[in-house]
Design a protein around this motif. Structure first.
Motif, mmCIF file in Angstrom:
data_model
loop_
_atom_site.group_PDB
_atom_site.id
_atom_site.type_symbol
_atom_site.label_atom_id
_atom_site.label_comp_id
_atom_site.label_asym_id
_atom_site.label_seq_id
_atom_site.Cartn_x
_atom_site.Cartn_y
_atom_site.Cartn_z
ATOM 1 N N TYR A 63 0.868 -1.184 0.000
ATOM 2 C CA TYR A 63 0.000 0.000 0.000
ATOM 3 C C TYR A 63 0.905 1.234 0.000
ATOM 4 O O TYR A 63 1.585 1.505 0.990
ATOM 5 N N HIS A 64 0.872 1.956 -1.082
ATOM 6 C CA HIS A 64 1.783 3.100 -1.224
ATOM 7 C C HIS A 64 1.032 4.403 -0.945
ATOM 8 O O HIS A 64 0.342 4.943 -1.799
ATOM 9 N N LEU A 65 1.199 4.878 0.305
ATOM 10 C CA LEU A 65 0.548 6.125 0.712
ATOM 11 C C LEU A 65 1.570 7.240 0.912
ATOM 12 O O LEU A 65 1.264 8.283 1.481
ATOM 13 N N ALA A 66 2.792 7.007 0.481
ATOM 14 C CA ALA A 66 3.850 7.969 0.783
ATOM 15 C C ALA A 66 3.805 9.168 -0.161
ATOM 16 O O ALA A 66 3.309 9.076 -1.277
ATOM 17 N N GLY A 67 4.367 10.283 0.303
ATOM 18 C CA GLY A 67 4.451 11.448 -0.574
ATOM 19 C C GLY A 67 4.324 12.739 0.195
ATOM 20 O O GLY A 67 4.046 12.745 1.394
ATOM 21 N N GLN A 68 4.553 13.836 -0.491
ATOM 22 C CA GLN A 68 4.297 15.169 0.066
ATOM 23 C C GLN A 68 2.834 15.457 -0.284
ATOM 24 O O GLN A 68 2.492 15.638 -1.444
ATOM 25 N N PHE A 105 0.092 -4.049 -5.888
ATOM 26 C CA PHE A 105 0.541 -2.680 -5.610
ATOM 27 C C PHE A 105 -0.638 -1.708 -5.666
ATOM 28 O O PHE A 105 -1.382 -1.676 -6.651
ATOM 29 N N LEU A 106 -0.781 -0.928 -4.601
ATOM 30 C CA LEU A 106 -1.847 0.087 -4.596
ATOM 31 C C LEU A 106 -1.248 1.477 -4.455
ATOM 32 O O LEU A 106 -0.573 1.772 -3.455
ATOM 33 N N HIS A 107 -1.475 2.315 -5.435
ATOM 34 C CA HIS A 107 -1.066 3.720 -5.353
ATOM 35 C C HIS A 107 -2.270 4.544 -4.907
ATOM 36 O O HIS A 107 -3.345 4.467 -5.509
ATOM 37 N N ILE A 108 -2.055 5.364 -3.867
ATOM 38 C CA ILE A 108 -3.141 6.235 -3.416
ATOM 39 C C ILE A 108 -3.070 7.518 -4.223
ATOM 40 O O ILE A 108 -2.246 8.398 -3.967
ATOM 41 N N MET A 214 -9.486 0.500 0.074
ATOM 42 C CA MET A 214 -8.134 0.209 -0.443
ATOM 43 C C MET A 214 -7.849 -1.286 -0.294
ATOM 44 O O MET A 214 -7.329 -1.928 -1.205
ATOM 45 N N TRP A 215 -8.175 -1.812 0.876
ATOM 46 C CA TRP A 215 -7.949 -3.239 1.121
ATOM 47 C C TRP A 215 -8.772 -4.074 0.140
ATOM 48 O O TRP A 215 -8.263 -5.018 -0.460
ATOM 49 N N ARG A 216 -10.023 -3.707 -0.068
ATOM 50 C CA ARG A 216 -10.876 -4.454 -1.006
ATOM 51 C C ARG A 216 -10.288 -4.449 -2.416
ATOM 52 O O ARG A 216 -10.401 -5.424 -3.153
ATOM 53 N N TYR A 226 -10.089 2.973 -9.064
ATOM 54 C CA TYR A 226 -11.396 3.236 -8.462
ATOM 55 C C TYR A 226 -11.430 4.634 -7.858
ATOM 56 O O TYR A 226 -10.513 4.998 -7.106
ATOM 57 N N VAL A 227 -12.490 5.373 -8.153
ATOM 58 C CA VAL A 227 -12.756 6.625 -7.441
ATOM 59 C C VAL A 227 -13.349 6.271 -6.084
ATOM 60 O O VAL A 227 -14.305 5.484 -6.010
ATOM 61 N N LEU A 228 -12.764 6.822 -5.014
ATOM 62 C CA LEU A 228 -13.307 6.633 -3.663
ATOM 63 C C LEU A 228 -13.791 7.992 -3.158
ATOM 64 O O LEU A 228 -12.984 8.919 -2.971
#
Ligand SMILES: C[C@H]1O[C@H](OP(=O)(O)OP(=O)(O)OC[C@H]2O[C@@H](n3cnc4c(=O)[nH]c(N)nc43)[C@H](O)[C@@H]2O)[C@@H](O)[C@@H](O)C1=O
Length: 314
Positions: A63-68, A105-108, A214-216, A226-228
């Motif tokens: 789960y990639h939630l990193a960033g500025q 891989f999940l990009h937020i 995200m998990w789903r 997917y738009v959340l």
């Protein structure tokens, strides 16, 4: 499938060993979230470490939630925003591509990729028209994630997240800034609330529900974007008014415009269509604006009663 790997939050954050094994109970409290690898924070330039950890841990899901992630700040620090938010994502995708055992891989991603969209509401096909350096960086990262899925067969997905909030939101973001100020002012610990534009509209939801989506996404048979979102937009003024009403105050008596919080360009008319997530993942945002405001204001009142502000803050 039982995931193998680390339960790590803040894995690559430098100088922060205390973050290393902390799992956020609100976001990742469900048993299913154990043994998955979460990357947080900005230091995605440490490619060697990330590669070593991924090679050793062999996680099933990443789960990639990193960033500025601060949009306003990205106008002041566009280069580092792109380094972490755009290039950091490409670096991760490259590492994943080379792994013998590739994790899902999940990009937020973010609604900021749409900027000032023509379409109302926005969905996964809406053209990207970002209006901030952060939005541009996220558009790059979103397109790269799609490209790796389509060109290299990586199980790579984008969660195109609209604003998702909780009592854990940082105080430099507008919702938490407002709820904390409403609580502090009602307790006599703060004088005024200084803010930028009240006209902007956002689609605000409750963060733990978005983490569930995200998990789903990574449990689904096929990778996709997917738009959340909740599907409903409100203005900053609506949020302000609801938060102050929750502590029995009228926001107009406690608010001042401060040009420092105005942005050079403002995303507008952002409201998401979560239909695809609902149909494919059985996911729907449950908490509305009133519910979100109540959770956040109650938390801040409780916290400030226990630990009052020492100085008048803004
Ligand atoms: C989906 C997206 O969601 C977030 O980005 P954001 O929407 O920019 O969030 P925010 O809470 O900083 O601003 C919301 C609105 O509120 C206005 N506003 C007025 N006065 C103040 C003010 O005083 N402070 C702030 N921060 N905003 C203010 C501001 O101009 C904007 O119109 C990030 O998580 C981002 O990472 C992300 O991906």
């Amino acid at each position: 499938m039982l995931a193998k790997g680390y339960t790590v939050h803040g894995l690559v954050r430098r100088n922060s060993s205390t973050q290393r094994t902390r799992l956020d109970p609100l976001f990742f409290g469900k048993p299913e979230y154990k043994d998955r690898l979460f990357l947080h924070y900005a230091d995605l330039d440490d490619v060697t470490t990330i590669r070593r950890v991924l090679t050793k841990a062999e996680p099933d899901e990443l789960y990639h939630l990193a960033g500025q992630s601060h949009v306003g700040a990205s106008f002041e620090i566009p280069e580092s925003t792109c380094q972490f938010t755009a290039m950091g994502t490409l670096r991760l995708l490259e590492i994943v591509r080379d792994l013998a055992k590739q994790p899902r891989f999940l990009h937020i991603s973010s609604s900021e990729i749409f900027g000032r969209p023509d379409a109302q509401p926005q969905n996964e096909q809406t053209p990207m028209r970002p209006v901030s350096p952060y939005g541009v960086a996220k558009a790059f990262a979103t397109n790269m994630t799609r490209l790796y899925r389509e060109s290299f067969g990586t199980f790579a997905c984008n969660a195109i997240c609209y604003n998702h909030e909780s009592p854990r939101r940082g105080e430099s973001f507008v919702t938490r800034k407002i709820t904390r100020a409403a609580a502090a002012i009602s307790l006599g610990q703060q004088d005024k609330l200084k803010m930028g534009s009240l006209d902007a509209r956002r689609d605000w939801g409750y963060a733990p529900e978005y983490v569930d989506a995200m998990w789903r996404m990574l449990q689904h048979d096929t990778p996709d974007d997917y738009v959340l979102a909740t599907g409903t937009a409100h203005s900053v003024q609506d949020f302000l008014s609801a938060a102050f009403a929750a502590v029995g105050l009228n926001w107009k008596n406690h608010y001042e415009v401060d040009p420092r919080f105005m942005r050079p360009a403002e995303a507008s008319r952002l409201v998401g269509d979560p239909g695809h997530a609902q149909r494919q993942l059985g996911w729907k945002a449950e908490t509305d604006l009133a519910g979100l405001v109540t959770k956040m204001v109650n938390h801040d009142v409780e916290q400030l009663q226990l630990k009052p502000l020492q100085t008048i803050s803004q």
